[in-house]
Motif scaffolding. Structure first.
Motif, PDB file in Angstrom:
ATOM      1  N   ALA A 148     -60.862 119.630 -52.569  1.00 42.08           N
ATOM      2  CA  ALA A 148     -62.075 120.133 -53.337  1.00 42.08           C
ATOM      3  C   ALA A 148     -61.647 120.931 -54.291  1.00 42.08           C
ATOM      4  CB  ALA A 148     -62.547 121.236 -52.089  1.00 42.08           C
ATOM      5  N   MET A 149     -60.477 121.507 -54.688  1.00 44.38           N
ATOM      6  CA  MET A 149     -60.053 122.282 -55.939  1.00 44.38           C
ATOM      7  C   MET A 149     -59.309 121.503 -56.949  1.00 44.38           C
ATOM      8  SD  MET A 149     -58.735 125.783 -53.692  1.00 44.38           S
ATOM      9  CE  MET A 149     -58.630 126.316 -55.249  1.00 44.38           C
ATOM     10  N   LYS A 150     -59.343 120.218 -56.937  1.00 44.85           N
ATOM     11  CA  LYS A 150     -58.452 119.288 -57.945  1.00 44.85           C
ATOM     12  C   LYS A 150     -59.048 119.527 -59.271  1.00 44.85           C
ATOM     13  CE  LYS A 150     -56.661 115.997 -54.911  1.00 44.85           C
ATOM     14  NZ  LYS A 150     -55.246 116.451 -55.003  1.00 44.85           N
ATOM     15  N   SER A 151     -60.386 119.646 -59.544  1.00 45.15           N
ATOM     16  CA  SER A 151     -60.997 119.848 -60.805  1.00 45.15           C
ATOM     17  C   SER A 151     -60.786 121.580 -61.337  1.00 45.15           C
ATOM     18  CB  SER A 151     -62.472 119.440 -60.770  1.00 45.15           C
ATOM     19  OG  SER A 151     -63.150 120.313 -59.965  1.00 45.15           O
ATOM     20  N   ILE A 152     -60.769 122.347 -60.399  1.00 47.18           N
ATOM     21  CA  ILE A 152     -60.398 123.517 -60.601  1.00 47.18           C
ATOM     22  C   ILE A 152     -59.000 123.691 -61.282  1.00 47.18           C
ATOM     23  CG2 ILE A 152     -60.293 125.769 -60.069  1.00 47.18           C
ATOM     24  CD1 ILE A 152     -62.538 125.215 -58.152  1.00 47.18           C
ATOM     25  N   GLY A 153     -58.053 123.103 -60.358  1.00 45.07           N
ATOM     26  CA  GLY A 153     -56.683 122.928 -60.929  1.00 45.07           C
ATOM     27  C   GLY A 153     -56.615 122.523 -62.270  1.00 45.07           C
ATOM     28  N   SER A 154     -57.326 121.472 -62.536  1.00 46.84           N
ATOM     29  CA  SER A 154     -57.008 120.804 -63.857  1.00 46.84           C
ATOM     30  C   SER A 154     -57.508 121.695 -65.046  1.00 46.84           C
ATOM     31  CB  SER A 154     -57.596 119.537 -63.872  1.00 46.84           C
ATOM     32  OG  SER A 154     -57.202 118.530 -62.888  1.00 46.84           O
ATOM     33  N   ALA A 155     -58.554 122.527 -64.757  1.00 46.08           N
ATOM     34  CA  ALA A 155     -59.222 123.199 -65.657  1.00 46.08           C
ATOM     35  C   ALA A 155     -58.435 124.480 -65.977  1.00 46.08           C
ATOM     36  CB  ALA A 155     -60.655 123.738 -65.273  1.00 46.08           C
ATOM     37  N   TYR A 156     -57.522 124.607 -65.099  1.00 44.04           N
ATOM     38  CA  TYR A 156     -56.680 125.876 -65.303  1.00 44.04           C
ATOM     39  C   TYR A 156     -55.788 125.896 -66.467  1.00 44.04           C
ATOM     40  CZ  TYR A 156     -52.642 129.103 -64.824  1.00 44.04           C
ATOM     41  OH  TYR A 156     -51.706 129.990 -65.164  1.00 44.04           O
ATOM     42  N   ALA A 157     -55.379 124.780 -66.985  1.00 43.01           N
ATOM     43  CA  ALA A 157     -54.406 124.676 -68.273  1.00 43.01           C
ATOM     44  C   ALA A 157     -55.356 125.142 -69.366  1.00 43.01           C
ATOM     45  CB  ALA A 157     -53.936 123.187 -68.456  1.00 43.01           C
ATOM     46  N   ALA A 158     -56.647 124.869 -69.574  1.00 48.31           N
ATOM     47  CA  ALA A 158     -57.352 125.276 -70.838  1.00 48.31           C
ATOM     48  C   ALA A 158     -57.685 126.820 -70.445  1.00 48.31           C
ATOM     49  CB  ALA A 158     -58.600 124.631 -70.534  1.00 48.31           C
ATOM     50  N   LEU A 159     -57.878 127.233 -69.441  1.00 52.29           N
ATOM     51  CA  LEU A 159     -58.100 128.703 -68.981  1.00 52.29           C
ATOM     52  C   LEU A 159     -56.638 129.385 -69.530  1.00 52.29           C
ATOM     53  CD1 LEU A 159     -59.685 131.144 -67.773  1.00 52.29           C
ATOM     54  CD2 LEU A 159     -58.536 130.307 -65.543  1.00 52.29           C
ATOM     55  N   ALA A 160     -55.734 128.840 -69.083  1.00 55.14           N
ATOM     56  CA  ALA A 160     -54.300 129.588 -69.569  1.00 55.14           C
ATOM     57  C   ALA A 160     -54.192 129.870 -70.924  1.00 55.14           C
ATOM     58  CB  ALA A 160     -53.251 128.729 -68.892  1.00 55.14           C
ATOM     59  N   GLY A 161     -54.731 128.932 -71.777  1.00 55.60           N
ATOM     60  CA  GLY A 161     -54.587 128.931 -73.125  1.00 55.60           C
ATOM     61  C   GLY A 161     -55.360 129.855 -74.006  1.00 55.60           C
ATOM     62  N   GLY A 162     -56.666 130.093 -73.082  1.00 56.98           N
ATOM     63  CA  GLY A 162     -57.559 131.252 -73.484  1.00 56.98           C
ATOM     64  C   GLY A 162     -57.082 132.522 -73.338  1.00 56.98           C
ATOM     65  N   LEU A 163     -56.106 132.808 -71.752  1.00 54.30           N
ATOM     66  CA  LEU A 163     -55.733 133.802 -71.510  1.00 54.30           C
ATOM     67  C   LEU A 163     -54.682 134.490 -72.194  1.00 54.30           C
ATOM     68  CD1 LEU A 163     -55.887 133.501 -67.609  1.00 54.30           C
ATOM     69  CD2 LEU A 163     -57.629 134.735 -68.834  1.00 54.30           C
ATOM     70  N   GLY A 164     -53.988 133.295 -72.837  1.00 53.15           N
ATOM     71  CA  GLY A 164     -52.797 133.722 -73.737  1.00 53.15           C
ATOM     72  C   GLY A 164     -53.461 134.381 -74.926  1.00 53.15           C
ATOM     73  N   CYS A 165     -54.452 133.920 -75.513  1.00 57.77           N
ATOM     74  CA  CYS A 165     -54.787 134.461 -76.605  1.00 57.77           C
ATOM     75  C   CYS A 165     -55.196 136.007 -76.465  1.00 57.77           C
ATOM     76  CB  CYS A 165     -55.906 133.643 -77.202  1.00 57.77           C
ATOM     77  SG  CYS A 165     -55.739 131.926 -77.985  1.00 57.77           S
ATOM     78  N   PHE A 166     -56.000 136.115 -75.199  1.00 61.40           N
ATOM     79  CA  PHE A 166     -56.365 137.592 -74.990  1.00 61.40           C
ATOM     80  C   PHE A 166     -55.128 138.636 -74.964  1.00 61.40           C
ATOM     81  CE2 PHE A 166     -60.512 135.632 -73.804  1.00 61.40           C
ATOM     82  CZ  PHE A 166     -61.522 136.609 -74.650  1.00 61.40           C
ATOM     83  N   ALA A 167     -54.199 137.945 -74.032  1.00 62.61           N
ATOM     84  CA  ALA A 167     -52.963 138.592 -73.930  1.00 62.61           C
ATOM     85  C   ALA A 167     -51.869 138.959 -75.261  1.00 62.61           C
ATOM     86  CB  ALA A 167     -51.806 137.842 -72.866  1.00 62.61           C
TER      87      ALA A 167
END
Length: 238
Positions: A148-167
């Motif tokens: 049930a969480m596979k799509s969420i896991g795949s979206a994490y890579a894009a989220l990590a990129g955004g969080l890296g910019c904020f960090a």
């Protein structure tokens, strides 16, 4: 952490390139083209990853993917530490070269005898790190996450990129505030010849190393779903 390092590269390296020679023979590349090289290195290394690395390591390890997902992420994080350490070494050399040759206050003047293509080394290394980390992480999240969480896991890579910019923004603000002297100068001064970009790279090296240690500790404790299911079956038989 890897996204934070890449974000810093995309901003700091442009300022570095303004002080370096960007000519290739008679062709002069615009300084603003420098952020293109990390993307090109990722694209080229990704093709070599599947055509060279996976077949060779598959023969050695017997793993159909060449190495486990977490092993590949670990390789990527280790290479990223080497990349940012090299960036610190080169920036230290570039800064001292500028001061010794009278360019200390001419931070928008290109030094003709120092080429900008030394920056390609750190770009290629961070490209290798990105390929190993992203490919390994996406496969890890897809195979290990609940259905049930596979799509969420795949979206994490894009989220990590955004969080890296904020960090990266938060880190830069902290560094400016902590290193600003009475004259208003800091590690991230507009004049990079009087600033200390090299110290920022050393700080990123330390943070990357700490991040790598936390990853090793977590990866060592992790059990893959396939291994857990086999252990459950064997315990049920017993």
């Amino acid at each position: 952490m890897l996204s934070l390092v890449l974000t810093e590269y995309l901003t700091l390296s442009v300022q570095q390139a303004y002080t370096l020679n960007t000519h290739i023979q008679h062709l002069k590349l615009p300084v603003t083209c420098m952020p293109v090289f990390p993307g090109l290195s990722i694209f080229l290394i990704l093709s070599l990853y599947y055509s060279v690395f996976v077949p060779i390591t598959r023969r050695i390890t017997g793993n159909p993917h060449g190495a486990s997902q977490l092993q590949r992420v670990g390789i990527g994080l280790a290479v990223s530490i080497i990349s940012v350490a090299w960036a610190g070494l080169f920036e230290n050399y570039r800064r001292h070269y500028a001061i010794q040759n009278g360019f200390e206050f001419n931070f928008l003047t290109q030094m003709p005898d120092l080429t900008a293509y030394w920056l390609l080394i750190q770009y290629c290394l961070i490209g290798i790190a990105e390929v190993f980390c992203i490919v390994g992480l996406l496969e890890f999240l897809y195979e290990e996450a609940p259905d049930a969480m596979k799509s969420i896991g795949s979206a994490y890579a894009a989220l990590a990129g955004g969080l890296g910019c904020f960090a990266a923004t938060i880190l830069n603000n902290i560094v400016k505030a902590a290193t600003r002297d009475s004259d208003g100068k800091s590690w991230l001064s507009q004049n990079i010849n009087t600033g200390r970009f090299d110290c920022l790279y050393w700080l990123l090296t330390l943070l990357s190393f700490l991040n790598f240690c936390v990853f090793l500790w977590s990866a060592h404790r992790y059990k893959y779903r396939a291994i857990e299911s086999e252990e459950d079956k064997s315990s049920a038989v017993l």
